[in-house]
Design an enzyme around this catalytic site. Structure first.
Site, PDB file in Angstrom:
ATOM      1  N   CYS A 419       0.835  -1.204   0.000  1.00  0.00           N
ATOM      2  CA  CYS A 419       0.000   0.000   0.000  1.00  0.00           C
ATOM      3  C   CYS A 419       0.867   1.251   0.000  1.00  0.00           C
ATOM      4  CB  CYS A 419      -0.919  -0.021   1.211  1.00  0.00           C
ATOM      5  SG  CYS A 419      -2.115  -1.372   1.178  1.00  0.00           S
ATOM      6  N   GLU A 421       4.084   1.177   1.937  1.00  0.00           N
ATOM      7  CA  GLU A 421       5.323   0.804   2.605  1.00  0.00           C
ATOM      8  C   GLU A 421       6.523   1.206   1.755  1.00  0.00           C
ATOM      9  OE1 GLU A 421       2.488  -0.975   2.208  1.00  0.00           O
ATOM     10  OE2 GLU A 421       2.666  -2.869   3.289  1.00  0.00           O
TER      11      GLU A 421
END
Length: 764
Positions: A419, A421
């Site tokens: 997402c 990271e």
């Protein structure tokens, strides 16, 4: 988009999702045949068998070949990781609230009679359950610590795709052979040699299939396309890519093979406009039509939506809507610090404007030297309403990585996995998203523990929260390391490791610490609600003394029922909330977040790296909220937490989106090296005019200069969302931003739909 792309898009979603047990069956057969081998060799042999025996197909009108399953968007089970949840949910997968799959009766029979009996007692889950200490189990049962990736492959990584395209598998395999000759006892090199050979053969299988299909094809145009697939597959099975089409095809084959190795989420794409650009530029210089190259790119985009991840019902609450993590970033800077925007960067946005699907999960890196024209193109794409692309700020992320010991050149080359990271492509095994800490649950416990404390103060409450954070961060780190070691022992990934820098030099799998950078990323959840709650306690209990502390505890225990509803409204309507640019309030969030981050930094992982903090929720703010009672910010018991991670609680940000940015700017965002997430919902009407679009561009520059890490947008009105909720069949193509990913609105459960509906809709 042209007729072919429209056809491929429709075909992908024509049938309902099914469960595929093919990988599980082949993996199990191989595992039975390799009992006396080291685990990494057993894994390699299993991958070899899967790639050699799995069914393959080339679908109608496809230009990019390669499928994880013959049926589109099928879910894959991995009983070697955890057979128990599958057995428990085998009859409910088709009817559960979120992410449904059809499990055919004949496949259920195979699972029950063959797969489950074999893996029960010898899975990754079994190994973890046997060694996790009671204090950590207690923290998990208290719903304060959540350990992830205990039932599936880890993923959350960006392979060195650039090297694969530039060298080809033939040369990579030759290099491994040479290392194996010098180190014949090294199991990693042995395993790598096995999986590389299997990868070459797997790609060749597609070449042979395409050749056979071409022989029987009557349509001359399609016959020619199949022959190109055949020739390309044969060539790139061992040789490097030479043009844009070959590069995309080799990229996709590699992605699919890595999926079959570990069935993991978020084996992400990295900076596609950088490593694909030489092939694009070469084709343009040779006179290739841009529309043809765009068609290839859109065909590749379509393929990324073919992979959906099967999760347990519990996990699906945390990762709702099949976020498979084909995340890619555009723009940013080069390793020399210059703007990295090129013609392909623009084409990547153009192609996405055509397909408008949840994957690839595009993001754009922004900085001061980027062309304003590209920022505006990004804003125009966001205005389409799918929540894509998301934005990442070079002004924050690069210094953040430098503070973690990453070289300047590598920090400038950062990208994103899953997402939001943050990661260094081809060089990092970051174990991102390995655990979550429910900070609001910690606060709830502290509130009740102090019910009878004499001479209580807000300072004492904050100090107790900090001490509790220290306690649970230690347990979270210990638990994460146990999971980390479990993956090393039971789930090494030799092919993926071969495509990560320094693993070959170190002769180690990534799970054994072979990568250049070794992090463990953990998330702190619930900060906005905690901040609002402490602000309420300070103002109403200690400053104004309108209510006593015992009265507050009684109100919370009664969940604001009946006579306490008026008090709840008083707490909610007080404007002293996070997201409104109020220094005193925002200072609370900054203090707690910094403390959490500094505690996380204290711990090292089992691979010789460090723990790094993040603050994002995926869709976990729903289930994590379900386990927290009523809180002083006006939350009812079980109500969701603030979405995103750093987003204000819905309805509390009353002074507009710029005030939200200013509140977040007071956080020490550089500390959040594992990533953070800010959701902003904008009214579509605000971006309809040229003036509105220019305001949006200016808003992006404000976000950049205020040094926030991440921001993403839903540009959709409440009326449309409510209609889609009532008549989902009419809005099947509606894509919305959930957390660090987008999903089809109709595929989300009602709680998450309501969350998106309730988010504050801002005007610019």
């Amino acid at each position: 988009m042209n007729e072919r792309i429209e056809f491929l898009k429709k075909e992908l979603f024509k049938n309902k999702r099914e469960i595929s047990i093919e990988r599980a069956v082949l993996y199990t057969e191989s595992h039975k045949e390799t009992i006396n081998e080291p685990e990494i060799i057993r894994r390699a042999r299993a991958v070899e068998k899967i790639l050699n025996k799995m069914k393959i197909s080339i679908r109608e009108k496809e230009l990019i070949a390669g499928n994880r399953t013959v049926n589109p968007r099928a879910g894959i089970i991995s009983p070697e990781m955890d057979p128990y949840w599958i057995m428990k949910e085998i009859d409910t997968m088709a009817t559960r609230p979120q992410d449904r799959f059809i499990f055919k009766e004949e496949d259920k029979k195979i699972f029950i009679e063959m797969l489950y009996p074999y893996w029960a007692g010898k899975s990754l889950k079994d190994s973890l359950n046997g060694v996790i200490p009671e204090p950590i189990k207690k923290a998990v049962n208290e719903k304060i610590v959540n350990l992830n990736q205990t039932d599936k492959g880890q993923g959350h990584i960006i392979p060195d795709f650039e090297t694969v395209l530039r060298k080809g598998y033939g040369k990579i395999k030759k290099e491994i052979k040479e290392k194996l000759l010098k180190n014949p006892e090294n199991d990693f090199f042995r395993a790598s040699d096995i999986v590389l050979e299997a990868t070459v053969n797997h790609i060749k299988r597609y070449g042979k299939l395409a050749r056979e299909m071409a022989k029987n094809e009557k349509d001359h145009t399609r016959k020619s396309e199949l022959e190109i697939i055949a020739e390309t597959s044969k060539k790139i099975s061992t040789e490097p890519a030479e043009n844009f089409y070959e590069a995309l095809q080799l990229l996709w084959y590699t992605s699919i093979v890595l999926q079959m190795e570990s069935n993991a989420s978020s084996i992400s794409l990295g900076r596609i406009d950088q490593y694909l650009y030489p092939y694009y530029k070469n084709d343009i210089e040779k006179g290739e039509e841009i529309n043809k190259l765009k068609e290839y790119l859109e065909a590749f985009y379509i393929k990324t939506n073919d992979v959906v991840l099967l999760r347990s019902e519990h996990s699906a609450k945390f990762f709702a809507g099949f976020p498979s993590g084909y995340t890619a970033l555009l723009g940013g800077v080069t390793i020399y610090g210059r703007s990295a925007v090129n013609d392909l960067s623009y084409l990547c946005l153009d192609a996405y404007q055509d397909i408008r699907l949840p994957q690839p999960n595009l993001g754009v890196r922004v900085n001061d030297i980027e062309p304003k024209k590209f920022i505006k193109k990004t804003c125009e794409t966001i205005a389409l309403g799918t929540g894509i692309p998301q934005l990442f700020n070079d002004e924050v992320v690069i210094p953040s990585f430098l503070s973690r010991g990453v070289s300047l050149e590598d920090a400038r080359d950062y990208s994103v996995v899953g997402c939001v990271e943050l990661s260094i492509p081809g060089k990092t095994y970051g174990l991102h998203d390995i655990a979550m800490l429910n900070i609001l649950k910690i606060m709830e416990n502290v509130i009740y523990d102090n019910e009878n404390t004499e001479n209580l103060s807000i300072e004492k409450i904050i100090e107790d929260i900090k001490n509790s954070i220290s306690h649970y961060v230690a347990l979270m780190a210990e638990g994460s390391n146990i999971v980390d070691k479990g993956h090393k022992k039971y789930a090494p990934v030799p092919l993926l490791s071969t495509l990560i820098k320094d693993c070959q030099e170190n002769g180690k799998d990534i799970t054994s610490g072979g990568a250049r950078y070794n992090f463990s990323g953990v998330q702190g959840i619930g900060l906005p609600n905690l901040c609002d709650s402490l602000a309420v306690i300070k103002k109403f209990i200690f400053d104004n003394k309108k209510y006593t502390y015992k009265e507050l505890v009684k109100i919370l225990k009664n969940n604001y029922k009946d006579k306490y509803e008026e008090i709840r409204n008083e707490f909610i309507n007080d404007e002293s909330k996070y997201g409104n640019d109020i220094d005193e309030v925002d200072g609370i969030s900054a203090e707690i977040l910094r403390y959490y981050c500094k505690e996380v930094e204290k711990y090292s992982n089992s691979r010789g790296g460090m723990f790094i903090p993040g603050s994002y929720t995926v869709s976990a703010h729903i289930p994590l909220g379900e386990v927290v009672g009523a809180t002083p910010d006006g939350r009812y018991a079980g109500e969701q937490l603030a979405d995103g991670g750093l987003s204000p609680m819905f309805g509390r940000d009353i002074f507009g989106p710029t005030a939200v940015l200013k509140s977040l700017s007071k956080l020490d965002n550089v500390l959040l090296t594992n990533g953070s997430l800010l959701n902003v919902k904008l009214s579509p009407g605000t971006l309809k005019t040229e003036e509105g679009m220019n305001k949006f561009v200016d808003f992006i520059y404000a976000y950049m200069k205020l040094k926030l890490t991440h921001i993403q947008f839903n540009v959709i009105n409440i009326e449309t969302l409510r209609k889609a909720q009532k008549e989902p069949e009419k809005y099947g193509n509606l894509v919305v931003r959930v957390a660090g990913y987008s999903a089809f609105f109709s595929e989300l459960n009602k709680k998450i739909q309501d969350d998106i509906i309730h988010r504050t809709e801002h005007q610019l």
